[in-house]
Design an enzyme around this catalytic site. Structure first.
Site, PDB file in Angstrom:
ATOM      1  N   GLU A  96     -13.589  -2.223  52.968  1.00  0.00           N
ATOM      2  CA  GLU A  96     -13.563  -3.218  51.898  1.00  0.00           C
ATOM      3  C   GLU A  96     -14.282  -4.524  52.227  1.00  0.00           C
ATOM      4  O   GLU A  96     -14.360  -5.411  51.381  1.00  0.00           O
ATOM      5  CB  GLU A  96     -12.118  -3.477  51.476  1.00  0.00           C
ATOM      6  CG  GLU A  96     -11.503  -2.263  50.785  1.00  0.00           C
ATOM      7  CD  GLU A  96     -10.015  -2.397  50.567  1.00  0.00           C
ATOM      8  OE1 GLU A  96      -9.390  -3.277  51.211  1.00  0.00           O
ATOM      9  OE2 GLU A  96      -9.463  -1.620  49.767  1.00  0.00           O
ATOM     10  N   LYS A 161     -14.205  -3.139  58.178  1.00  0.00           N
ATOM     11  CA  LYS A 161     -12.754  -3.375  58.122  1.00  0.00           C
ATOM     12  C   LYS A 161     -11.971  -2.181  58.646  1.00  0.00           C
ATOM     13  O   LYS A 161     -10.965  -2.343  59.344  1.00  0.00           O
ATOM     14  CB  LYS A 161     -12.352  -3.679  56.681  1.00  0.00           C
ATOM     15  CG  LYS A 161     -10.858  -3.922  56.475  1.00  0.00           C
ATOM     16  CD  LYS A 161     -10.575  -4.216  55.015  1.00  0.00           C
ATOM     17  CE  LYS A 161      -9.079  -4.465  54.786  1.00  0.00           C
ATOM     18  NZ  LYS A 161      -8.782  -4.738  53.357  1.00  0.00           N
ATOM     19  N   GLN A 162     -12.436  -0.979  58.285  1.00  0.00           N
ATOM     20  CA  GLN A 162     -11.673   0.234  58.584  1.00  0.00           C
ATOM     21  C   GLN A 162     -12.608   1.432  58.512  1.00  0.00           C
ATOM     22  O   GLN A 162     -13.780   1.298  58.176  1.00  0.00           O
ATOM     23  CB  GLN A 162     -10.535   0.391  57.580  1.00  0.00           C
ATOM     24  CG  GLN A 162     -11.025   0.519  56.149  1.00  0.00           C
ATOM     25  CD  GLN A 162     -10.034   0.011  55.132  1.00  0.00           C
ATOM     26  OE1 GLN A 162      -9.577  -1.132  55.212  1.00  0.00           O
ATOM     27  NE2 GLN A 162      -9.683   0.853  54.182  1.00  0.00           N
TER      28      GLN A 162
END
Length: 221
Positions: A96, A161-162
Site C-alpha cells: 500500500e 510496506k508488505q
C-alpha cells in the site's frame, strides 16, 4: 452499483463494506477504497477455493458462480488492451505504499487467477465462458527486468510496506521458475519496511520454505 459508477461491468467489491455493500473506507485516512481493486479478484478466488476444498457443486452453482462470473466481467471491462497486452492501470498495490501505479504484480496476478477460476467454474457447471476471459488471463502484462518481477511499471527499488510480488508464488501459484521466485524473495525482503505488517513476513516464510530454505523460513516464521 459500484462497478457501474466507475464505468465498469460486473461487480466491484468494496474495500471496507457497509451492510448495503457501499465502500465506507474513510478517505481522511486511506485511499484504498478508491483504488485497491485487487479485492474483487480476491473475493472471486476465495469462492473458487472454497469449492475446490468442499466439492460442493450446488453451492458453486447457486452461490459462488454469480460472484465469480461478475468478477470476471469486471476484469474484462477494467483492463486496457495495448501493444504490450492487457494492462491494469492506476491502482493501489497490495504493497500500500505504492499508489497510483500501473500493472501492479499482485493486482494483475490476482486478476489472472480470478479469470481462470471463472473459466474453470464455467466448465464444471457446463456454462459458456467468453473466450475473452482466457485471452486476457493469458496476456495480462507482468512487468519484469530479467529474472526479477517488478512490483509495478517503473519500480525503482523503493521501500515496500508488505509482500506483493511474493504473493504471486503463494497463494496465486503464478507460473514462475525457481530462479525467478528466489530473486523476487531476495530482492523484496531487502526493501520491506521492518515496521510493516507481519503479513509480509509470513508470506516470505512460505516462499522460502517452498524454495527449500528451511532455516530462513523458520526464522521468518
Amino acid at each position: 452499483t459500484r462497478a457501474r459508477a466507475g464505468g465498469y461491468e460486473g461487480a466491484m467489491f468494496p474495500w471496507e463494506s457497509a451492510t448495503d455493500g457501499d465502500d465506507v473506507t474513510p478517505l481522511s485516512i486511506a485511499r484504498t477504497g478508491l483504488k485497491e481493486h485487487h479485492i474483487t479478484a480476491c473475493v472471486a478466488i476465495a469462492h473458487w477455493q472454497y469449492f475446490l476444498a468442499s466439492g460442493d457443486r450446488s453451492w458453486l452453482e447457486e452461490r459462488a458462480w454469480p460472484v465469480i462470473e461478475a468478477a470476471a466481467q469486471f476484469w474484462r471491462s477494467r483492463v486496457i488492451h495495448t501493444g504490450r497486452g492487457y494492462e491494469i492501470q492506476d491502482v493501489i498495490a497490495a504493497d500500500e505504499y505504492a499508489e497510483d501505479v500501473n500493472n501492479n504484480a499482485f493486482t494483475n496476478g490476482a486478476a489472472r487467477a480470478a479469470l481462470l477460476a471463472a473459466v474453470d467454474a464455467a466448465a464444471v457447471l457446463n456454462r459458456p465462458a467468453p473466450s475473452a476471459w482466457r485471452e486476457i488471463a493469458d496476456h495480462l502484462v507482468m512487468p519484469r527486468e530479467g529474472d526479477l518481477i517488478l512490483e509495478f511499471d517503473g519500480y525503482d527499488g523503493r521501500v515496500v510496506k508488505q509482500a506483493d510480488v511474493e504473493l504471486l508464488t503463494f497463494p496465486l501459484e503464478y507460473p514462475l521458475s525457481g530462479d525467478v521466485i528466489a530473486r523476487n524473495l531476495d530482492t523484496y525482503r531487502r526493501v520491506t519496511d521492518p515496521d510493516g505488517p507481519a503479513m509480509g513476513r509470513c508470506i516470505s516464510a512460505i516462499v522460502a520454505a517452498q524454495l527449500g530454505r528451511r532455516d530462513e523460513a523458520r526464522k521468518l516464521f
